[in-house]
Design an enzyme around this catalytic site. Structure first.
Site, PDB file in Angstrom:
ATOM      1  N   TYR A 138       0.822  -1.217   0.000  1.00 54.37           N
ATOM      2  CA  TYR A 138       0.000   0.000   0.000  1.00 54.37           C
ATOM      3  C   TYR A 138       0.856   1.268   0.000  1.00 54.37           C
ATOM      4  O   TYR A 138       0.310   2.370   0.056  1.00 54.37           O
ATOM      5  CB  TYR A 138      -0.914   0.034   1.226  1.00 54.37           C
ATOM      6  CG  TYR A 138      -2.143  -0.829   1.118  1.00 54.37           C
ATOM      7  CD1 TYR A 138      -2.044  -2.214   1.105  1.00 54.37           C
ATOM      8  CD2 TYR A 138      -3.412  -0.263   1.044  1.00 54.37           C
ATOM      9  CE1 TYR A 138      -3.173  -3.013   1.016  1.00 54.37           C
ATOM     10  CE2 TYR A 138      -4.546  -1.055   0.960  1.00 54.37           C
ATOM     11  CZ  TYR A 138      -4.428  -2.423   0.942  1.00 54.37           C
ATOM     12  OH  TYR A 138      -5.554  -3.196   0.864  1.00 54.37           O
ATOM     13  N   LYS A 177       5.039 -14.290   5.455  1.00 51.67           N
ATOM     14  CA  LYS A 177       5.416 -15.241   4.416  1.00 51.67           C
ATOM     15  C   LYS A 177       6.935 -15.163   4.255  1.00 51.67           C
ATOM     16  O   LYS A 177       7.458 -14.950   3.150  1.00 51.67           O
ATOM     17  CB  LYS A 177       4.660 -14.895   3.114  1.00 51.67           C
ATOM     18  CG  LYS A 177       4.743 -15.942   2.037  1.00 51.67           C
ATOM     19  CD  LYS A 177       3.927 -17.190   2.299  1.00 51.67           C
ATOM     20  CE  LYS A 177       4.086 -18.183   1.157  1.00 51.67           C
ATOM     21  NZ  LYS A 177       3.447 -19.495   1.421  1.00 51.67           N
ATOM     22  N   ASP A 221      -0.714 -18.175   4.200  1.00 51.80           N
ATOM     23  CA  ASP A 221      -1.597 -19.151   3.525  1.00 51.80           C
ATOM     24  C   ASP A 221      -2.178 -20.139   4.535  1.00 51.80           C
ATOM     25  O   ASP A 221      -3.370 -20.459   4.518  1.00 51.80           O
ATOM     26  CB  ASP A 221      -0.861 -19.875   2.386  1.00 51.80           C
ATOM     27  CG  ASP A 221       0.505 -20.404   2.787  1.00 51.80           C
ATOM     28  OD1 ASP A 221       1.020 -20.006   3.862  1.00 51.80           O
ATOM     29  OD2 ASP A 221       1.066 -21.230   2.044  1.00 51.80           O
ATOM     30  N   ASP A 271      -5.440  -6.834   5.281  1.00 51.89           N
ATOM     31  CA  ASP A 271      -6.649  -6.512   4.528  1.00 51.89           C
ATOM     32  C   ASP A 271      -7.404  -7.804   4.208  1.00 51.89           C
ATOM     33  O   ASP A 271      -8.614  -7.915   4.437  1.00 51.89           O
ATOM     34  CB  ASP A 271      -6.248  -5.785   3.232  1.00 51.89           C
ATOM     35  CG  ASP A 271      -7.449  -5.440   2.368  1.00 51.89           C
ATOM     36  OD1 ASP A 271      -8.464  -5.007   2.938  1.00 51.89           O
ATOM     37  OD2 ASP A 271      -7.374  -5.624   1.138  1.00 51.89           O
TER      38      ASP A 271
HETATM   39  C1  IPM Z   1     -10.300  -1.942   3.926  1.00 51.28           C
HETATM   40  C2  IPM Z   1     -10.624  -1.694   2.482  1.00 51.28           C
HETATM   41  C3  IPM Z   1      -9.645  -0.669   1.933  1.00 51.28           C
HETATM   42  C4  IPM Z   1      -8.258  -1.266   1.964  1.00 51.28           C
HETATM   43  C5  IPM Z   1      -9.982  -0.165   0.511  1.00 51.28           C
HETATM   44  C6  IPM Z   1     -11.359   0.427   0.448  1.00 51.28           C
HETATM   45  C7  IPM Z   1      -8.965   0.810   0.032  1.00 51.28           C
HETATM   46  O1  IPM Z   1     -10.604  -2.882   1.771  1.00 51.28           O
HETATM   47  O2  IPM Z   1     -10.324  -0.979   4.706  1.00 51.28           O
HETATM   48  O3  IPM Z   1     -10.024  -3.079   4.285  1.00 51.28           O
HETATM   49  O4  IPM Z   1      -7.853  -1.954   1.027  1.00 51.28           O
HETATM   50  O5  IPM Z   1      -7.605  -1.068   2.963  1.00 51.28           O
HETATM   51 MG    MG Z   2     -10.419  -4.593   2.987  1.00 49.48          MG
END
Ligand code: IPM
Ligand code: MG
Length: 340
Positions: free
Chosen positions: A133, A179, A212, A236
């Protein structure tokens, strides 16, 4: 966080079902503030896909200013479009802007809500600023693209510290999800920092699992976990899975916590097909509001919200469609507020 007088809250409804879930949560905020005599005011700022036409961005400057003049923000879901040159995510922008490094996502079995095992009570602590990210994702030419998974010692240290501190207040067990057998440098570093931090907390049980395998264990033995700490994308993915073990993302809250600011949001997306239908479950957002009161230091107020949610679920009369009911989103909000 120490309680103080005059809390200022920014609220961004987002888009899609954001309007509905935030509107349903407002009576809960009002009832809690009244019952516990909390000096709190909230102001709305625009944010989400619908802002692009008007402002050229999903996060207008005015909303940024509003957040900067507030103690924290409650955010509804917002659509994140795909495509290389498209808009970056509203949630990710705010996480970055305020360095909200810990994304705390509890999954706790709720009464009368289908849970795959009894006794599930775990929290995922997702590193919120790095990994895939970090925005280091680009095309080299039309046939090649590269995404860089950034992992730094400093970010690993603060997220591991956060996880161990949280485990002290819970069941005393932290599991690292990684991982490192494949991502030898990046997750190797995360794992090294995790066990270094664990030596400072000899009373906390520390172990680690490959990501996994974790997707499997979350289905076969979710009740054995307490605090799970992991990097951004793994967090996530497994947080949606963990939410599903206790009834789905409709009941999954999140707190994005930084040094001196926080954002509270449901873990689910904007579900555009349900826009304006007053249909979806507001409980994920309401439990995120509960986490806000907890963060502010109002434990009794937070507990009252949890008790009210559980009581509405136990009665089973006012439930949204995902939980087998026919109630509207707004009706669930009002029913919960009425019990505070
Ligand atoms: C979350 C969502 C977000 C992320 C998206 C909406 C950008 O999936 O908060 O888990 O990927 O973090
Ligand atoms: Mg999410």
């Amino acid at each position: 966080m120490v309680s103080k007088s005059g809390w200022k809250i920014a609220i961004i409804k987002g888009d899609g079902i954001g309007e509905d879930v935030i509107n349903a949560s407002l009576p809960v905020i009002d009832a809690t503030k009244e019952r516990f005599k909390i000096n709190l005011t909230y102001k709305f700022g625009e944010g989400g896909l619908h802002c692009v036409e008007k402002y050229g961005t999903n996060l207008p400057e005015e909303t940024v200013t509003l957040m900067k003049n507030s103690d924290c923000v409650i955010k509804g879901p917002a659509t994140t479009p795909e495509g290389a040159s498209s808009l970056s995510s509203l949630a990710v922008k705010i996480r970055e802007m305020f360095d909200l490094y810990a994304n705390v996502r509890p999954s706790k079995a709720l009464p009368n809500v289908k849970s795959i095992k009894p006794g599930i009570d775990l929290v995922i602590v997702r590193e919120n600023t790095e990994g895939l990210y970090a925005g280091l994702d680009f095309s080299v030419d039309k046939n090649t693209a590269i995404g860089i998974r950034l992992i730094t010692r400093g970010a690993c240290e603060r997220i591991c510290r956060f996880a161990f501190d949280l485990a002290k207040k819970r069941k005393g067990h932290v599991t690292l999800v990684h991982k490192a057998n494949i991502l030898k440098a990046s997750d190797g570093l995360f794992k090294e920092v995790f066990y270094t931090e664990s030596r400072k907390h000899p009373k906390i049980r520390a172990d680690d699992v490959h990501v996994d395998a974790m997707t499997q264990w979350l289905i076969s033995k979710p009740e054995t976990y307490d605090v799970i700490v992991t990097e951004n994308l793994f967090g996530d993915i497994i947080s949606d899975e963990a939410a599903e073990t206790v009834g789905g993302i409709g009941v999954g809250p999140a707190a994005n916590i930084g040094k001196d600011y926080a954002m509270f949001e449901p873990i689910h997306g904007s579900a555009p097909k349900y826009t304006g239908m007053d249909k979806v479950n507001p409980i994920a957002t309401i439990l995120s509001v509960k986490m806000m009161f907890e963060w502010m230091g109002y434990d009794k107020a937070a507990n009252a919200i949890q008790v009210a949610v559980e009581s509405v679920l136990r009665e089973g009369k006012v439930l949204t469609y995902d939980l087998g009911g026919t109630a509207k989103c707004s009706e669930v909000g009002k029913e919960i507020a009425g019990k505070i």
